[in-house]
Structures are given as C-alpha cells and as structure tokens.
Design a protein around this motif. Structure first.
Motif, PDB file in Angstrom:
ATOM      1  N   PHE A  45      57.578  98.798  49.200  1.00  0.00           N
ATOM      2  CA  PHE A  45      57.888  97.476  49.723  1.00  0.00           C
ATOM      3  C   PHE A  45      56.787  96.466  49.431  1.00  0.00           C
ATOM      4  CE2 PHE A  45      60.761 100.211  51.973  1.00  0.00           C
ATOM      5  CZ  PHE A  45      61.942  99.500  51.846  1.00  0.00           C
ATOM      6  N   PRO A  47      54.755  96.409  46.751  1.00  0.00           N
ATOM      7  CA  PRO A  47      54.916  95.924  45.372  1.00  0.00           C
ATOM      8  C   PRO A  47      56.073  94.936  45.215  1.00  0.00           C
ATOM      9  CG  PRO A  47      54.544  98.280  45.353  1.00  0.00           C
ATOM     10  CD  PRO A  47      54.681  97.878  46.794  1.00  0.00           C
ATOM     11  N   ILE A  48      57.194  95.217  45.874  1.00  0.00           N
ATOM     12  CA  ILE A  48      58.334  94.310  45.733  1.00  0.00           C
ATOM     13  C   ILE A  48      58.014  92.953  46.361  1.00  0.00           C
ATOM     14  CG2 ILE A  48      60.714  93.908  46.493  1.00  0.00           C
ATOM     15  CD1 ILE A  48      61.273  96.810  45.941  1.00  0.00           C
ATOM     16  N   THR A  50      55.099  91.724  46.627  1.00  0.00           N
ATOM     17  CA  THR A  50      54.115  91.092  45.760  1.00  0.00           C
ATOM     18  C   THR A  50      54.761  90.386  44.574  1.00  0.00           C
ATOM     19  OG1 THR A  50      52.563  92.830  46.338  1.00  0.00           O
ATOM     20  CG2 THR A  50      51.999  91.493  44.438  1.00  0.00           C
ATOM     21  N   ILE A  51      55.740  91.072  43.942  1.00  0.00           N
ATOM     22  CA  ILE A  51      56.346  90.458  42.757  1.00  0.00           C
ATOM     23  C   ILE A  51      57.121  89.189  43.148  1.00  0.00           C
ATOM     24  CG2 ILE A  51      58.518  91.787  42.676  1.00  0.00           C
ATOM     25  CD1 ILE A  51      56.834  91.478  39.491  1.00  0.00           C
ATOM     26  N   ILE A 228      75.461  96.719  42.042  1.00  0.00           N
ATOM     27  CA  ILE A 228      74.026  96.515  42.241  1.00  0.00           C
ATOM     28  C   ILE A 228      73.206  97.303  41.223  1.00  0.00           C
ATOM     29  CG2 ILE A 228      72.104  97.007  43.790  1.00  0.00           C
ATOM     30  CD1 ILE A 228      74.071  96.498  46.094  1.00  0.00           C
ATOM     31  N   GLY A 232      70.493  96.078  37.746  1.00  0.00           N
ATOM     32  CA  GLY A 232      69.089  96.402  37.510  1.00  0.00           C
ATOM     33  C   GLY A 232      68.877  97.494  36.481  1.00  0.00           C
ATOM     34  N   SER A 249      67.783  92.642  32.809  1.00  0.00           N
ATOM     35  CA  SER A 249      66.728  93.655  32.835  1.00  0.00           C
ATOM     36  C   SER A 249      65.903  93.634  31.555  1.00  0.00           C
ATOM     37  CB  SER A 249      67.335  95.034  33.064  1.00  0.00           C
ATOM     38  OG  SER A 249      68.283  95.310  32.070  1.00  0.00           O
ATOM     39  N   ILE A 252      63.515  90.695  31.776  1.00  0.00           N
ATOM     40  CA  ILE A 252      62.416  90.984  32.698  1.00  0.00           C
ATOM     41  C   ILE A 252      61.405  91.911  32.021  1.00  0.00           C
ATOM     42  CG2 ILE A 252      61.774  92.116  34.877  1.00  0.00           C
ATOM     43  CD1 ILE A 252      64.407  91.221  36.050  1.00  0.00           C
ATOM     44  N   GLY A 269      63.646  88.721  38.812  1.00  0.00           N
ATOM     45  CA  GLY A 269      63.776  89.848  39.735  1.00  0.00           C
ATOM     46  C   GLY A 269      64.172  89.368  41.118  1.00  0.00           C
ATOM     47  N   LEU A 272      67.813  88.833  41.213  1.00  0.00           N
ATOM     48  CA  LEU A 272      68.506  90.124  41.327  1.00  0.00           C
ATOM     49  C   LEU A 272      68.427  90.657  42.756  1.00  0.00           C
ATOM     50  CD1 LEU A 272      67.762  92.341  38.197  1.00  0.00           C
ATOM     51  CD2 LEU A 272      69.724  90.888  38.690  1.00  0.00           C
ATOM     52  N   LEU A 273      67.233  90.580  43.347  1.00  0.00           N
ATOM     53  CA  LEU A 273      67.057  91.064  44.715  1.00  0.00           C
ATOM     54  C   LEU A 273      67.942  90.296  45.680  1.00  0.00           C
ATOM     55  CD1 LEU A 273      63.221  91.674  45.176  1.00  0.00           C
ATOM     56  CD2 LEU A 273      65.052  93.367  45.192  1.00  0.00           C
ATOM     57  N   THR A 276      71.431  91.394  45.331  1.00  0.00           N
ATOM     58  CA  THR A 276      71.562  92.717  45.935  1.00  0.00           C
ATOM     59  C   THR A 276      71.688  92.632  47.444  1.00  0.00           C
ATOM     60  OG1 THR A 276      70.206  93.641  44.178  1.00  0.00           O
ATOM     61  CG2 THR A 276      70.426  94.963  46.171  1.00  0.00           C
ATOM     62  N   LEU A 277      70.774  91.864  48.065  1.00  0.00           N
ATOM     63  CA  LEU A 277      70.782  91.780  49.526  1.00  0.00           C
ATOM     64  C   LEU A 277      72.048  91.102  50.029  1.00  0.00           C
ATOM     65  CD1 LEU A 277      67.021  90.986  50.218  1.00  0.00           C
ATOM     66  CD2 LEU A 277      68.225  93.165  50.404  1.00  0.00           C
ATOM     67  N   LEU A 280      74.844  93.662  49.781  1.00  0.00           N
ATOM     68  CA  LEU A 280      74.701  94.694  50.815  1.00  0.00           C
ATOM     69  C   LEU A 280      75.081  94.141  52.182  1.00  0.00           C
ATOM     70  CD1 LEU A 280      71.407  96.564  49.869  1.00  0.00           C
ATOM     71  CD2 LEU A 280      73.764  97.369  49.658  1.00  0.00           C
TER      72      LEU A 280
ATOM     73  N   PRO B 121      67.414  97.351  42.654  1.00  0.00           N
ATOM     74  CA  PRO B 121      67.560  97.287  41.194  1.00  0.00           C
ATOM     75  C   PRO B 121      66.371  97.942  40.474  1.00  0.00           C
ATOM     76  CG  PRO B 121      67.982  95.143  42.184  1.00  0.00           C
ATOM     77  CD  PRO B 121      67.533  96.049  43.290  1.00  0.00           C
ATOM     78  N   VAL B 124      63.531  95.936  38.761  1.00  0.00           N
ATOM     79  CA  VAL B 124      62.672  95.192  39.685  1.00  0.00           C
ATOM     80  C   VAL B 124      61.630  96.136  40.283  1.00  0.00           C
ATOM     81  CG1 VAL B 124      62.598  93.754  41.751  1.00  0.00           C
ATOM     82  CG2 VAL B 124      64.552  93.602  40.219  1.00  0.00           C
ATOM     83  N   ALA B 128      57.693  95.726  39.640  1.00  0.00           N
ATOM     84  CA  ALA B 128      56.901  95.497  40.846  1.00  0.00           C
ATOM     85  C   ALA B 128      55.794  96.541  40.972  1.00  0.00           C
ATOM     86  CB  ALA B 128      57.804  95.528  42.076  1.00  0.00           C
ATOM     87  N   VAL B 132      51.522  96.012  40.647  1.00  0.00           N
ATOM     88  CA  VAL B 132      50.537  96.407  41.657  1.00  0.00           C
ATOM     89  C   VAL B 132      49.619  97.503  41.118  1.00  0.00           C
ATOM     90  CG1 VAL B 132      50.283  97.501  43.907  1.00  0.00           C
ATOM     91  CG2 VAL B 132      51.956  95.685  43.597  1.00  0.00           C
TER      92      VAL B 132
END
Lengths: 300, 272
Positions: A45, A47-48, A50-51, A228, A232, A249, A252, A269, A272-273, A276-277, A280, B121, B124, B128, B132
């Motif tokens: 989480f 890293p995600i 952060t991006i 989904i 990705g 993809s 990216i 990204g 895409l996120l 996705t959310l 969902l 995905p 991603v 990500a 890091v």
C-alpha cells in the motif's frame, strides 16, 4: 487478565469450555494478523500511495501530469482503447464461460472434478508459456493465419494487433470468469426452475426469468474481475501487441523503463486505480470479485 | 435430485443438451490448446518459432540445460520461489488463524486488505513497487524479489488455509480439552494434522505464484539477477531463442506436478 480477554472470544464454538490457556490463545489470535498486515502496508500500500503521490508532485506540484494526459493527443486515445479492449475481453469471456460454468453445475461429481481441473490448470500454469504459445499461433505464417487462409481470409496476421491481444487475453482471463460464475451458480436452487415449469413457463422462459437473474451476482463478480485485471495486464500487450496500437500498461511500462517518468506513469496508473476502485465500489453491494476468486485455491 | 428424468420439463436435465456439450467442448479446447502446444514446439529441430515444427530434436532441451544463463535463471527462480513459499506460508497461516479464531474491530478490513494484491492492476503494482524499491535499494536483490513475491502470494495462502479452517470442527478442541489436553497439545495433535493439507496447498500456490510471476520481476531485474520467466520474456523480445519452448514445457510440467501433489496427499489422507 484472562477474564477481560474472554470478551474477544467468538460466541460460537466451545465458549468457556477450554482451560485458561485455551482462552488466552484465542485472545492472542488477533495479533497473528499483524506481521502480514504490516508487510502489506509497507510493501504494497505504501508503494501504491507513493506512486499516486508522485503523480501530483513530480516534476512539479499540481495537476500537471493529469492535464498533460488530456493534451498530449495520445494518452486519451490509449485509455479509451484500453477500456474498450477490457470491455470486449470481459464480454467475450462471459459469453464463453457462462455455458461452461452452467455445465459444471449440471454434471456428476467426477465430470465436475475434470472440468474444474481443466479451468485450474491454465490458471496456474506458466503465464509466460501461454503467451509464448499465442505468439507462435498468431505469428506470420503461423497456424491461425494458415487456418484463416484455408477458409478464404488470406494474410490475416493477428500478432501485433489489438484483436490478437484480445484473443490471447480472453484465453488467459477465462478462469477468472468461470470461477466466480460457478461459485454463484452453485448456490442457485434448481427447484425454482421446476416451479416455474409447473406454472407453465417454457424451459427457455424459466431460464431467462428465473435462473439468469439469480446468476447476476456471479456475472458481476466475474465481469468486474476480468475487466479490472485486463486493464492492468502488461505481458500480453507487451508481447503480442504493437507499439503503434499500445494499451495503457505498455505506455506506463515505457515511461518508467525508458524515461524514468514516475510522475507521468503515476498519472496513468492513478486513472487505472480510480477506474478499479469505482468498478469495485459499483458492484460491492452484490458482488465481491476477489472473494469469488477463492475458488481457485479453496475448492476441495 | 428433484429433476431426474420424469416429466417433459426435466427430460433433458439428466444430461447436457448437444448445444451445451459443443460449447463446453470448444471452451475446453480454448483453455487447453495454448498450454499444450508448447510441448510439441519444444521438440522442434528448427531455429525459428515455426509451428508445427518440420523436424524434431532434443536440441532445445540440450540448449536449456547446457546454458549457464538459463540454468542460473532456473536456480534463481527456484530459490526465490522456495523462500517466498516459506515466508508466505508462515505469514498466511498466522493470518488465517487470526481471522478464524478471533473477533476484533477491523477484521473485515484486514480480510479486504489481504485480497487486494490479487485484484489491483498488475502494471500499477509493479511500477509502484519498482519506484519504492529503487529508493530503498531493493531492486535487483534477492530480498527485494522475495518481499515483492511474498506480498503477491500471501492472498492465496490465506484463502487456502482459511478454507481448510472453515471446515474445521471446533468441538474437537473442546473434546481434547475435556480429556485434559493443554492448548498446545491440542494445537499440535488436533489442529495441525487437520489443517496440514490446506497449508500444503498454500505452500504450493505460493511457490507457483513466485515461479510464474513476470511483471514485477521484469521491473526488479538487473543483469545480475533474472528469474526464469524474465529470461523467457527476453528470449522472445530480444533474442528469438527457441530455448524458451523447452523452458515453457518444463514450466508447464513442473507447475502441474507441484499443484497436483497436495491434491493427491489430500485424497490419500481421506481414503486412509
């Protein structure tokens, strides 16, 4: 000490019966989730987050990366192409998987075991091997071109085209559709069909009016999951697609690998996120795509 | 049960109609073909990816086992896979036990958290983690691979073990306790043997997840550390090296065996 901890013991099961040690073991059980949770928070989480953060801060703070997506003339096209491809893949897998999952609920235990195995083996066998197989099948002079040539469509080379990517993705994604569909259909009471029949409904109408609506949660789980995951998916477009007709993809990957542009990649990204959310959340009332996937490992 | 033969309505229900049979047969073909075509390809005698092969040989197997690069990639993958399987199994069993044996606020959140790596995905996640790991100097290290793959494998272990725990009859614990067993004895003598098949499956799934993982591995790779799927990817995109056919066949065979073993162990135990 032990008395206060008993409140955390589940009400069901043998409450109060085991000795003090048993009670303490149960109270402590909650702590067992900590190490894995910490691992996911730090290495998944964070890293995600952060991006996404970098998409708003690099190279400059603001929405620059996102407005650039709108104005660079390519990104919007790529995003639309990706969304359309994902929709086509999800719809195709649904059409193919529905009869298969239905058949799984209609056959004997032995045949069901075989059908389940046939779905699970490609699910678990090497993704690279399957993509390589599609590469061989779709290449110039390959079996698919010759097969299509034999029925009058000369010179159709799927390798390097969006349809070629779509075909391979449908095969790769099929298990992700079959499993949620099956786990949904398994719970449908077939006596309802008999009831509809005894009230005079022809078989097809009983199916369309009773069975189909009851299978909707499974359909939504499978559809959203495949949609989904297709968004990705990196390997299949990278190997079978073309740089001229790239999917998100690929872009990216390109931005990170060639340009180390984490801000721009993060913006794509982030889109895409967000999709996705939203998906969902939209299906969350009726379907839990991730949980439906449990069938891949949890079946007996 | 209610619809075996009998009335006209249920007449066809006993078996499948021909339409459904055809659909299922075609789907089976689509599911299996791409997994199976790599096997004849691996015995090709030609230098290209031509399929079906015109001549047959074992040269690509010789090339696979004789190549330092491929052998090193295989060794790397197996080592990382085993470490991942061990870590994910320990962590995953703990999570499954924790979720099964306690009630606390946020339990649902933890459950959702655990499934997230399965559906986020893939690209991603890869980018990500890569971003890091560069900062933490973990990319291109075995530790980095093991951590990243453990995260991805964890949901499968949790699910496999949770499933076997769900079928676990807790009155067994009570019975053991009333017979004077301590919590520890109960755990070792009752819980462990009952849950072992689920744990074994979890271990196998985790190993295969790591062995097969390409996307994160592609980003974390350096010339010094490459897993087998990365080497396979490079052999299509960079080198057009048909050795990948032998590697693919071996992978397909190996993963199938790894995943079938827990199934057989389970069956064996049941028949005993």
């Amino acid at each position: 000490m032990t008395t206060t901890t008993t409140t955390t013991v589940p009400a069901a099961g043998g409450r109060g019966t085991p000795g003090r040690r048993g009670v303490r073991l149960r109270a402590r059980a909650a702590w067992l989730v900590l190490p894995a949770t910490a691992l996911l928070l730090v290495f998944f989480f964070y890293p995600i987050a952060t991006i996404v953060w970098r998409s708003f801060t690099e190279p400059r703070t603001g929405l620059g990366n996102y407005t650039a997506l709108l104005h660079d003339g390519v990104s919007v096209k790529v995003l639309v192409r990706t969304l359309v491809t994902a929709l086509i893949v999800a719809a195709s897998t649904l059409v193919i998987a529905y009869p298969y999952a239905y058949a799984m609920t209609r056959v004997g235990a032995r045949a069901r075991g075989v059908l389940t195995m046939i779905v699970l083996l490609p699910f678990w066998t090497s993704l690279m091997a399957r993509n390589f197989a599609w590469y061989m099948l779709e290449q110039r002079g390959g079996p698919i071109e010759r097969l299509l040539g034999a029925v009058g469509f000369d010179g159709v080379v799927l390798l390097g085209t969006v349809p070629g990517v779509t075909l391979a993705m449908v095969q790769v994604m099929l298990p992700f559709m079959v499993l949620p569909l099956y786990s949904g259909m398994e719970g449908i009471d077939r006596r309802l069909l008999d009831a509809a029949g005894s009230l005079g409904a022809p078989r097809w109408r009983a199916f369309a009016r009773v069975y189909l609506p009851l299978s909707v949660p499974g359909v939504l789980s499978g559809f959203s999951l495949v949609f989904i995951m297709t968004l990705g998916f990196y390997i299949t477009p990278a190997l079978l697609g073309s740089p001229q007709q790239s999917l998100v993809s690929q872009v990216i990957g390109e931005r990170v690998n060639r340009l180390l542009d984490f801000g721009g990649a993060g913006a794509l990204g982030g889109v895409l996120l967000a999709v996705t959310l939203v998906v969902l959340f939209a299906v969350s009332r009726v379907a839990r795509p991730a949980r439906a996937l449990g069938g891949a490992v949890g079946h007996e | 049960m209610s619809d075996t033969s009998g009335g006209r309505q249920g007449g066809r229900d006993g078996g499948l109609g021909w339409g459904l049979r055809t659909a299922v047969a075609l789907t089976v073909l689509l599911l299996i073909t791409p997994t199976v075509v790599v096997i004849p390809m691996s015995f090709s005698g030609a230098d290209t990816f031509q399929f079906p092969p015109e001549s047959w040989s074992l040269r690509w197997y010789r090339s696979f086992f004789g190549s330092e690069k491929w052998m090193y990639a295989l060794l790397t993958s197996v080592q990382i896979g085993l470490l991942v399987a061990a870590c994910a199994t320990v962590l995953g069993v703990a999570v499954a036990l924790g979720l099964n044996r306690s009630r606390f606020r946020g339990l649902g959140a933890v459950r959702t958290l655990m499934t997230a790596p399965m559906i986020m995905p893939g690209i991603v996640v890869a980018v990500a983690v890569y971003g890091v790991f560069i900062r933490w100097q973990l990319n291109g290290t075995a530790v980095g691979f093991v951590i990243a793959h453990t995260v991805l494998a964890l949901p499968f272990v949790v699910t496999a073990v949770s499933t076997s725990l769900a079928g676990y009859d807790r009155t067994m614990d009570v019975a053991a306790a009333t017979l004077g067993a301590t919590a520890w004895t109960t755990f070792v003598r009752i819980t462990v043997p009952l849950v072992a098949p689920g744990v074994l499956s979890g271990f196998a799934f985790a190993f295969v997840t790591s062995l097969d993982e390409v996307v994160v591995a592609l980003f974390l790779q350096t010339p010094d550390i490459q897993t087998l799927p990365v080497q396979m990817y490079n052999s299509i995109t960079l080198e057009i090296d048909p050795t990948i056919a032998a590697a693919s066949s071996l992978m397909v065979t190996a993963t199938t065996l790894v995943l079938l073993v827990p199934q057989f162990v389970r069956r064996e135990r049941r028949t005993r």
